[in-house]
Each structure stands twice: as C-alpha cells, then as structure tokens.
Design an enzyme around this catalytic site. Structure first.
Site: not given
Ligand SMILES: [Mg+2]
Length: 394
Positions: A6, A101-102
């Site tokens: 993340d 983003d993960e």
């Molecule tokens: Mg993040």
C-alpha cells in the site's frame, strides 16, 4: 505467504515528488478549501494537525490553515499506479489490485527467485522506491486479512511480518475494530458487551452474545479473530464473473431490507466492472436461506451492461419472481458472461436511450469520487442509514 502493498499518502506523496519544495510541508490534496468538498489524501505532516482523508475540506482548513492545498491530478496518479502495478507483476503472476495504490501479491512458490517472502517484500519496496521515488508500506502474513492488517500496523514506510506462529500474539491485544468487516455499529455492540480486544472476541462464549449476533455471524468473526481467512489472491485479468455477496449477522425476512442490500451489491459489482472495463451479458442472483439452502437465478440481458441501475433492476426482478418464504442469511449479485472493449454492441441504430447515457455519466462520476474518497463517500439516499458496503467483489 501473502504480501500486501500500500503506497503511503499516495496522492500527496506524488505531489511532493513532483514539487520538491513541498517535501516536509503539510500537503492536502482534495477539493478547493473554500468550497464544500472533502480531503482526498494528505501528507503525514498534515495528519499531525488532525487532518484525515474524507474529512470536509473546510474542517481541514480550520485545523491546518498553513497547509498547502492542491487539486487532485488523477491522470498523474494513474500513471504512477501503473508503474507500481508493473513492478508487482514482475515479482509474481498473482497480483490482485485493490485500488489505485494497493494490491495483494501471492508469494507462494517464489522463494527460489526472490528468497523468503520477507526478503521478497524488501525487494518490492526497494524497487518501488527506486522507480517511483515513493515509499510504500508492506505486510507479509499467511493470509489476506493478516497481510493487510500487517501493512496498517507498519505505516508509513513499514515492512511488517506476521509469522504464522505469532498470529495470536499480534492479534489478541488489538481493538475489535481491526477485524475485517466489523463496522462501527458491530464494534459498539461488542464493546457494550465488554468485548474490546480481538483476544476477548476470540474467547467469547456464544451464549454471551445470544440475541445480539447470530451463531454464524459470531463464528465468522471468531474465525477472523483467530487469524483465519481462506480467500485466495485472484489476478482477475480474465474473470468469468464479478460478484459481491453478503452474509448477514442476523437473518433477514424483509423484502425491502433485502432490496437495499441488492442495491449496495449491484453498485459494488458495477463499480468493479467499470474499474476494470468489463460489461456483463447476464446477471445472477444468489440466495441462501436460514436453513442453508443455496439457490441461484440468472437472467440474460439484451445488451451488455456495466450500469449499477441495470444490475440492480435485474437482481430485483430475479428476487421478486419468487420471494423466498424463509429468512435469508446471504444474498449475492454477480455479473457474468463478461466482455471487454467499448460499446461495440449498442444493439439499436440510435444507441442507448438518453436517460441511460445520462445515468452512465453519473455512475462514472460517482466512480471517480469513490475511487478517490472511498466507497462510503457517495451513496443513494435509500442507503443513508446503512454502513458502507464491504468490498468483496472479485
Ligand atoms: Mg495507500
């Protein structure tokens, strides 16, 4: 073992990278601070002032008037996201992106290439830092629930490993709120019964919760409290279907209540379809009654769709056809018979009716907001008394 990756304060970190004079400053990416929007992401320097994602931007401004307020530059973040996902793809054939983003990365069987999972996680972090000049937090654990939790425990720039033999020692002291899917209402209920930690939840006797939580609901929570989660990492590049389902803590009799869940699930599935560029030619409704009888009903569509409204309407039609006589413990909505690509099959000479085009525009706008601010940020009025949907699509 599973690795969860993340990015840290993603949008704000990208802005600080693009404008090095912002490094070390409280950077708040989101709506115009004079307007009525919300914070999308803020740097750790801004969090010191109590600024948080999804907070009204006006409140952020009151807490941190000296902050640097920037608009969202989605295209830039998407380009960085693509680089991150490419890096993850270079490590494992099984990468499951969860958001911009993960992602989950399955580390099984890759020891020969990258060493033990912890070492592989270190290499992923180093590679992401080298190529994007950004930091991420990484969790390594035997399953998804624990890997994501490990990431949270190590933020920012962390690398946290929960080894199988340490699962209970790590979990037990944590708040019940850390249990995946336990919302504010359930955690308040548990706390009112004296159950504050995951350890207490794990050891709770079923009769202590009788009348508050169903037997199956408690079993589910206690499985997580023991650190058990058997969901696999799915690199859903060519999925057969995308679905979302929900098991209720308390079995439900009311058709109106069920339809509210169908609406949430349809939105969840629609969002997944649009995010990954799929359209469905059929919709499937799954029902499980209180006596554990599972049934599915499917309907084909005249035209492939990725619309929440069409998914919802079709799921309701399938439900209304024969409303079950027993209470339900699970409902699910699946979009099946998937295809990709633009609207190559409009079906009619004149394309879809104008209200469908308008609806599609609305749904895409809502998607962008939800992608930035989380699933709970935009919801139909019918759902306003409900907890946000849990993300369980695949
Ligand atoms: Mg993040």
């Amino acid at each position: 073992m599973i690795i969860h990756v993340d990015m840290d304060a993603f949008y704000a970190a990208v802005e600080q990278r693009e404008q090095p004079e912002l490094v070390g400053l409280p950077v708040i990416v989101g709506a115009d601070p004079r307007g009525r929007g919300v914070v999308s992401t803020c740097s750790y320097e801004a969090r010191v002032y109590g600024v948080r994602s999804a907070m009204p931007i006006g409140e952020a401004y009151r807490r941190c008037p000296q902050g640097v307020y920037l608009p969202v530059r989605m295209e830039l973040y998407c380009a960085v996201s693509q680089t991150v996902m490419e890096i993850l793809d270079s490590f494992s054939p099984l990468v499951e992106p969860l958001s911009i983003d993960e992602a989950f990365v399955d580390a099984a069987g890759l020891e020969g290439l990258f060493g033990p999972p912890e070492q592989m996680a270190e290499r992923i972090k180093a590679e992401i830092r080298a190529r994007t000049k950004l930091t991420c937090s990484v969790g390594v654990a035997p399953n998804k629930f624990l890997a994501k939790l490990a990431t949270e425990l190590g933020k920012p720039d962390g690398l946290t490993v929960i080894a199988p033999e340490r699962v209970q020692a790590v979990l037990d002291p944590l708040s019940v709120q850390r249990v995946f899917g336990v919302g504010r209402r359930t955690s308040a209920l548990l706390e009112s019964l004296g159950i504050h930690t995951i350890g207490q939840l794990r050891l709770a006797r079923p009769d202590a919760l009788t009348g508050h939580v169903s037997v199956q609901g408690l079993e589910h929570m206690q499985r997580l409290a023991r650190g058990e989660d058997d969901r696999i990492v799915e690199a859903y590049r060519n999925p057969k279907q995308m679905s979302a389902e929900r098991t209720f803590m308390v079995d439900i009799a009311s058709a109106a209540e069920i339809r509210k869940h169908l609406l949430e699930l349809a939105q969840d599935v629609g969002h997944s379809l649009r995010r990954r560029g799929f359209r469905a030619r059929s919709v499937r409704l799954k029902l499980r009654t209180e006596d554990f009888v599972t049934s599915t009903r499917t309907r084909s569509l005249a035209r492939a769709t990725d619309s929440d409204r069409v998914l919802y309407r079709t799921a309701c039609e399938l439900f209304n056809r024969t409303p079950p006589r027993r209470r339900l413990r699970l409902v699910g909505v699946a979009a099946a018979d998937l295809r990709t690509g633009p609207e190559e099959e409009q079906g009619t000479l004149f394309g879809p009716p104008p209200e469908e085009v308008q609806q599609a525009t609305i749904e895409r706008t809502v998607d962008r907001i939800r992608d930035r601010f989380g699933l709970a940020s935009v919801r139909p009025a019918a759902l306003l008394d409900r907890r946000p949907p849990r993300k369980r699509s695949r």
